[in-house]
Design an enzyme around this catalytic site. Structure first.
Site, short mmCIF file in Angstrom:
data_model
loop_
_atom_site.label_atom_id
_atom_site.label_comp_id
_atom_site.label_asym_id
_atom_site.label_seq_id
_atom_site.Cartn_x
_atom_site.Cartn_y
_atom_site.Cartn_z
N LYS A 210 37.06 85.91 31.76
CA LYS A 210 36.67 84.69 32.47
C LYS A 210 36.35 84.96 33.94
O LYS A 210 35.36 84.45 34.48
CB LYS A 210 37.79 83.65 32.33
CG LYS A 210 37.53 82.34 33.03
CD LYS A 210 36.36 81.60 32.42
CE LYS A 210 35.77 80.57 33.36
NZ LYS A 210 36.30 79.25 33.24
N CYS A 263 35.15 76.73 40.20
CA CYS A 263 35.20 78.00 39.47
C CYS A 263 34.52 79.16 40.20
O CYS A 263 35.20 80.03 40.74
CB CYS A 263 34.57 77.82 38.09
SG CYS A 263 35.34 76.50 37.15
#
Ligand SMILES: NC(=O)c1ccc[n+]([C@@H]2O[C@H](COP(=O)([O-])OP(=O)(O)OC[C@H]3O[C@@H](n4cnc5c(N)ncnc54)[C@H](O)[C@@H]3O)[C@@H](O)[C@H]2O)c1
Length: 395
Positions: A210, A263
């Protein structure tokens, strides 16, 4: 997997946790959702969707809220569950170090109801090593159990606000355990509600997957931004060049006002700080440079806006400049690390007559951000930060 592991609790019913809890409920599994926000829990139990911009969530909350998906602010109500999925935020602080305070509190609350044989799966994006490191330690400390008494795994949330339901149903999801047994058990449980699931060798690999994705995006956006600026100096149309340069092995991204949201601008720091702790400064120079390039794009656009103003036959200080959009991404009413909001504020700091129009925001929403609202028709110069275009409305 025992039948009991199919009794699932999702801790954190925010933008990421609620779509996941709803998808699990829709697959026929009873879910207990735990969130400290009591009003949010009440809404969910009434079948009232608190995230209207999330496509497909409305129907799921209407169908399962208060029935197969029961939300509660009390961890105690989830005591009978045997699988606990945790998805609460981890931010970075003003020094760009991860701030685990919300996660630590959630894991301490979970630890108090954790039993031998339970499975905990963490989904929040972390620096690699967090699941088997601090996260496990907090669970051990708060539960009084030994690490081997419970199963522990990690599966990064890879959704995108607005498309979360389709992402959960179609996009590949990875899962990895602290140890082989945990990985296998977590894979079996998740297979019941995730179709495109991939077991990887460890939680640490799943964590890295991720973070890597975020770094790839940040670096490539920085490259696009740099090439965009170079093209302008060389008298080349960036978009024409990009269209013809891109092929299977070359994917130049789009330029922008920088990178916002929870993010992409955050995850490179997870790796930069890990390397700094180990004094391997040289291993992250590209990540650091990319962060700087992207963050400085608002200075570049402020300069471009001033250049456009100089083409208008009016004193600079009396030109009404309108930034058409201050959210971090088009169509999403979120401001975290929004470079467009940063751009509007920068122009104001420079003493320019700056206004904002955003189709997602009311006049009072704009004022609440310390900015001034304008009808775009009344501005002298419009800058659209999502399309990177200038316009002078006819008066
Ligand atoms: N939102 C996204 O698009 C997205 C995408 C990919 C990954 N993620 C990951 O998901 C994480 C969470 O993001 P989000 O967007 O859902 O955050 P969010 O702020 O929308 O939601 C967090 C929820 O957790 C609840 N909460 C806070 N402390 C709690 C506690 N102690 N116990 C129970 N509930 C608690 C809050 O009340 C809130 O409802 C992010 O940090 C990121 O790592 C999010």
């Amino acid at each position: 997997m025992s039948e009991e592991h199919a009794k699932i609790a999702v801790i954190g019913l925010g933008n990421a946790g609620l779509p996941l809890a709803a998808v699990i409920a829709d697959s026929g599994i009873t879910v207990t959702g735990v969130d400290i926000n009591e009003e949010r829990c009440r809404r969910i139990n009434r079948g009232d969707n608190p995230i209207p911009e999330e496509a497909g969530l409305e129907e799921l909350i209407k169908a399962h809220g208060g029935k197969r998906l029961v939300a509660t602010p009390r961890f105690e109500d989830a005591r009978r569950c045997q699988t606990f999925i945790v998805i609460v935020p981890v931010f970075v602080d003003s020094g760009n170090n991860p701030d685990f305070s919300i996660m630590k509190e959630a894991l301490f609350s979970l630890g108090r109801i954790l039993k031998k044989g339970d499975l905990v799966v963490l989904e929040t994006t972390f620096p690699p090593g967090t699941t088997e490191g601090v996260a496990q330690n907090w669970l051990i400390e708060s539960s009084g159990l030994a690490g081997i008494d419970f199963f522990l795994a990690y599966s990064p949330e890879r959704i995108m606000t607005g498309y979360s339901i389709s992402r959960l149903r179609e996009f590949p999801k990875v899962i990895g355990g602290r140890d082989e047994e945990s990985g296998m058990l977590a894979y079996q449980v998740y297979s019941k509600f995730i179709c495109n699931l991939h077991l990887v060798s460890s939680a640490r690999v799943a964590e890295m997957i991720k973070v890597m994705e975020g770094c790839y995006r940040d670096v490539n956006i920085a490259l696009a931004n740099e090439l965009f600026k170079i093209c302008r100096k060389l008298g080349v149309d960036f978009f024409e060049a990009r269209e013809n340069a891109n092929h299977q092995f070359c994917q130049i991204h789009l330029p922008s006002t920088g990178v916002g949201g929870h993010c992409i601008p955050v995850y490179p720091w997870f790796l930069i700080k890990e390397m700094e702790k180990r004094e391997h400064f040289g291993n992250c120079s590209l990540l650091r440079a990319s962060r700087e390039i992207n963050d400085e794009m608002i200075c570049y656009w402020a300069e471009r806006i001033i250049q456009e103003c100089l083409k208008i036959n009016k004193p600079l200080s009396s030109i009404k400049i309108c930034i058409k959009g201050i959210t971090f991404r088009a169509g999403v009413k979120e401001f975290y690390h929004s470079r467009n909001l940063g751009l509007a504020r920068l122009l104001m700091e420079k003493g320019l007559d700056t206004y904002v129009y955003d189709p997602l925001l009311s006049e009072s929403d704009v004022r609440a951000k310390g900015l001034r609202y304008i009808d775009p028709k009344m501005a002298d110069l419009l800058f659209d930060p999502f399309r990177l275009t200038f316009e002078c409305p006819e008066k």
